[in-house]
Design an enzyme around this catalytic site. Sequence first.
Site, PDB file in Angstrom:
ATOM      1  N   HIS A   1       1.075 -90.448 -60.716  1.00 22.68           N
ATOM      2  CA  HIS A   1      -0.032 -89.296 -60.743  1.00 22.68           C
ATOM      3  C   HIS A   1      -0.781 -89.418 -61.887  1.00 22.68           C
ATOM      4  O   HIS A   1      -0.348 -88.796 -62.998  1.00 22.68           O
ATOM      5  CB  HIS A   1       0.690 -87.947 -60.479  1.00 22.68           C
TER       6      HIS A   1
ATOM      7  N   PHE B   1       1.866 -78.709 -65.944  1.00 30.58           N
ATOM      8  CA  PHE B   1       3.127 -78.375 -66.314  1.00 30.58           C
ATOM      9  C   PHE B   1       3.929 -78.207 -65.235  1.00 30.58           C
ATOM     10  O   PHE B   1       3.430 -77.942 -63.957  1.00 30.58           O
ATOM     11  CB  PHE B   1       3.119 -76.932 -67.119  1.00 30.58           C
ATOM     12  N   GLY B   2       5.243 -78.474 -65.360  1.00 29.41           N
ATOM     13  CA  GLY B   2       6.206 -77.964 -64.144  1.00 29.41           C
ATOM     14  C   GLY B   2       6.467 -76.691 -64.218  1.00 29.41           C
ATOM     15  O   GLY B   2       6.237 -75.951 -65.073  1.00 29.41           O
ATOM     16  N   GLY B   3       7.159 -76.175 -63.233  1.00 25.03           N
ATOM     17  CA  GLY B   3       7.996 -74.847 -63.191  1.00 25.03           C
ATOM     18  C   GLY B   3       6.795 -73.843 -62.856  1.00 25.03           C
ATOM     19  O   GLY B   3       7.170 -72.585 -63.178  1.00 25.03           O
TER      20      GLY B   3
ATOM     21  N   MET C   1      -0.244 -87.305 -68.241  1.00 21.26           N
ATOM     22  CA  MET C   1      -1.060 -86.580 -68.665  1.00 21.26           C
ATOM     23  C   MET C   1      -1.462 -87.011 -70.109  1.00 21.26           C
ATOM     24  O   MET C   1      -0.781 -87.581 -70.941  1.00 21.26           O
ATOM     25  CB  MET C   1      -0.394 -85.101 -69.061  1.00 21.26           C
TER      26      MET C   1
ATOM     27  N   GLY D   1       5.298 -76.435 -57.592  1.00 21.68           N
ATOM     28  CA  GLY D   1       5.832 -75.351 -57.077  1.00 21.68           C
ATOM     29  C   GLY D   1       6.591 -75.438 -55.444  1.00 21.68           C
ATOM     30  O   GLY D   1       7.059 -74.460 -55.047  1.00 21.68           O
TER      31      GLY D   1
ATOM     32  N   MET E   1      -3.139 -87.705 -64.428  1.00 23.15           N
ATOM     33  CA  MET E   1      -4.000 -86.745 -64.778  1.00 23.15           C
ATOM     34  C   MET E   1      -4.629 -86.712 -66.223  1.00 23.15           C
ATOM     35  O   MET E   1      -4.307 -86.357 -67.360  1.00 23.15           O
ATOM     36  CB  MET E   1      -3.120 -85.364 -64.873  1.00 23.15           C
TER      37      MET E   1
ATOM     38  N   MET F   1      -2.785 -80.463 -54.833  1.00 21.58           N
ATOM     39  CA  MET F   1      -2.113 -79.782 -55.855  1.00 21.58           C
ATOM     40  C   MET F   1      -1.896 -78.194 -55.553  1.00 21.58           C
ATOM     41  O   MET F   1      -2.941 -77.558 -55.355  1.00 21.58           O
ATOM     42  CB  MET F   1      -2.880 -79.752 -57.326  1.00 21.58           C
TER      43      MET F   1
ATOM     44  N   GLY G   1       9.755 -80.991 -59.114  1.00 28.30           N
ATOM     45  CA  GLY G   1      10.335 -81.370 -60.514  1.00 28.30           C
ATOM     46  C   GLY G   1      11.390 -80.361 -60.733  1.00 28.30           C
ATOM     47  O   GLY G   1      12.750 -80.554 -60.523  1.00 28.30           O
ATOM     48  N   SER G   2      11.033 -79.322 -60.905  1.00 26.00           N
ATOM     49  CA  SER G   2      12.165 -77.961 -61.453  1.00 26.00           C
ATOM     50  C   SER G   2      13.102 -77.752 -60.440  1.00 26.00           C
ATOM     51  O   SER G   2      14.301 -77.632 -60.786  1.00 26.00           O
ATOM     52  CB  SER G   2      11.392 -77.025 -61.920  1.00 26.00           C
TER      53      SER G   2
ATOM     54  N   SER H   1       9.881 -85.219 -59.471  1.00 27.86           N
ATOM     55  CA  SER H   1       9.104 -85.578 -60.649  1.00 27.86           C
ATOM     56  C   SER H   1       9.784 -85.815 -61.818  1.00 27.86           C
ATOM     57  O   SER H   1      10.390 -84.637 -62.226  1.00 27.86           O
ATOM     58  CB  SER H   1       7.809 -84.412 -60.823  1.00 27.86           C
TER      59      SER H   1
ATOM     60  N   ASP I   1       4.540 -88.307 -63.681  1.00 26.25           N
ATOM     61  CA  ASP I   1       3.236 -87.434 -63.964  1.00 26.25           C
ATOM     62  C   ASP I   1       2.834 -88.381 -65.685  1.00 26.25           C
ATOM     63  O   ASP I   1       3.329 -87.721 -66.614  1.00 26.25           O
ATOM     64  CB  ASP I   1       3.675 -86.183 -64.241  1.00 26.25           C
TER      65      ASP I   1
ATOM     66  N   HIS J   1       8.354 -89.595 -58.655  1.00 27.25           N
ATOM     67  CA  HIS J   1       6.951 -89.178 -58.881  1.00 27.25           C
ATOM     68  C   HIS J   1       6.912 -89.155 -60.514  1.00 27.25           C
ATOM     69  O   HIS J   1       7.817 -88.752 -61.146  1.00 27.25           O
ATOM     70  CB  HIS J   1       6.712 -87.991 -58.522  1.00 27.25           C
TER      71      HIS J   1
ATOM     72  N   ASP K   1       1.973 -81.319 -54.444  1.00 27.03           N
ATOM     73  CA  ASP K   1       2.533 -81.286 -55.857  1.00 27.03           C
ATOM     74  C   ASP K   1       2.474 -80.108 -56.446  1.00 27.03           C
ATOM     75  O   ASP K   1       1.138 -79.522 -56.771  1.00 27.03           O
ATOM     76  CB  ASP K   1       1.942 -82.392 -56.599  1.00 27.03           C
TER      77      ASP K   1
HETATM   78  C1  DX5 Z   1       2.098 -80.836 -62.523  1.00 33.84           C
HETATM   79  C2  DX5 Z   1       2.738 -82.185 -62.111  1.00 33.84           C
HETATM   80  C3  DX5 Z   1       3.778 -82.026 -61.124  1.00 33.84           C
HETATM   81  C4  DX5 Z   1       4.919 -81.086 -61.675  1.00 33.84           C
HETATM   82  C5  DX5 Z   1       5.656 -80.540 -60.640  1.00 33.84           C
HETATM   83  O1  DX5 Z   1       0.897 -81.138 -63.100  1.00 33.84           O
HETATM   84  O2  DX5 Z   1       1.911 -82.981 -61.393  1.00 33.84           O
HETATM   85  O3  DX5 Z   1       4.352 -83.205 -60.671  1.00 33.84           O
HETATM   86  O4  DX5 Z   1       5.980 -81.799 -62.408  1.00 33.84           O
HETATM   87  O5  DX5 Z   1       6.637 -79.461 -61.075  1.00 33.84           O
HETATM   88  P1  DX5 Z   1       7.398 -78.417 -60.089  1.00 33.84           P
HETATM   89  O6  DX5 Z   1       8.079 -78.998 -59.052  1.00 33.84           O
HETATM   90  O7  DX5 Z   1       8.246 -77.829 -61.222  1.00 33.84           O
HETATM   91  O8  DX5 Z   1       6.199 -77.338 -59.900  1.00 33.84           O
HETATM   92 ZN    ZN Z   2       2.513 -84.607 -60.208  1.00 39.17          ZN
END
Ligand code: DX5
Ligand code: ZN
Length: 229
Positions: free
Chosen positions: A70, A147-149, A41, A179, A72, A141, A199-200, A12, A39, A37, A177
């Site tokens: 994706h 948010f990531g992480g 938002m 964690g 959102m 999800m 992502g992270s 991501s 994101d 991917h 998607d």
């Molecule tokens: C969250 C996003 C994810 C996010 C995943 O709303 O849809 O795609 O970036 O990030 P990690 O892998 O860090 O949880």
């Molecule tokens: Zn996503």
Amino acid sequence: MSFDRNLKIAPSILSADFANFGAEIEAVEAQGADWIHVDVMDGHFVPNLTFGPPLVKAIRKHIKTVMDVHLMIAPVDPYIDAFADAGADVLTAHLEAGPHIHRTLQAIRGAGCKAGLALNPGTPIDAVDHLLDMVDLICVMTVNPGFGGQKFIHSQIAKVEKLRAMIGDRPIHIEIDGGITPETAPLMRAAGADVLVAGSAVFKGGSVADPAPYGANIRAIRTSCDTLV
Ligand code: DX5
Ligand code: ZN
């Protein structure tokens, strides 16, 4: 885009350097990413803002694999054509984003994209029962989107197992998607997922100038799933 259930790692770009998306995408693809991917938002459906169709269109030319967008956002329908024109291969909308998900999925396929359906952690899997013939991907999800992480929500494992059984032989990807790490990836692979967004866990420790950690991070996730018995 042909269909298979092989493991696909989809970094991501939410965790990439926002001032350098083109080079970041090229770096993670060179380091083994299967999909990219993206994101989107809106600060309304989720409490965070990222970017819209012009940026998605600008990064498209840097993606050689699959652009997995994706959304959102709510509403979705007024923006489908713009994201399709921007070059999305997969366009995923949230079931919770509006009252007419059936219409939204029809419109996504009508615009020439693969149709993805995302479910928040609190949404029951039975909600997809009457949509299975209209989707190419279901995104479960494993964090609350925005948010990531964030920390992986383990209650979603049983949901994915149930979803895998519901899908049967239909050519529908199961994407996870949120964690995903080398610890959580094998749980979801075993439950039936084939696309793992990360992502992270992919971008940590690396940069465009030093992309080798991206490769090591992707391999760590892939290898954790290889060891499944
Ligand atoms: C969250 C996003 C994810 C996010 C995943 O709303 O849809 O795609 O970036 O990030 P990690 O892998 O860090 O949880
Ligand atoms: Zn996503």
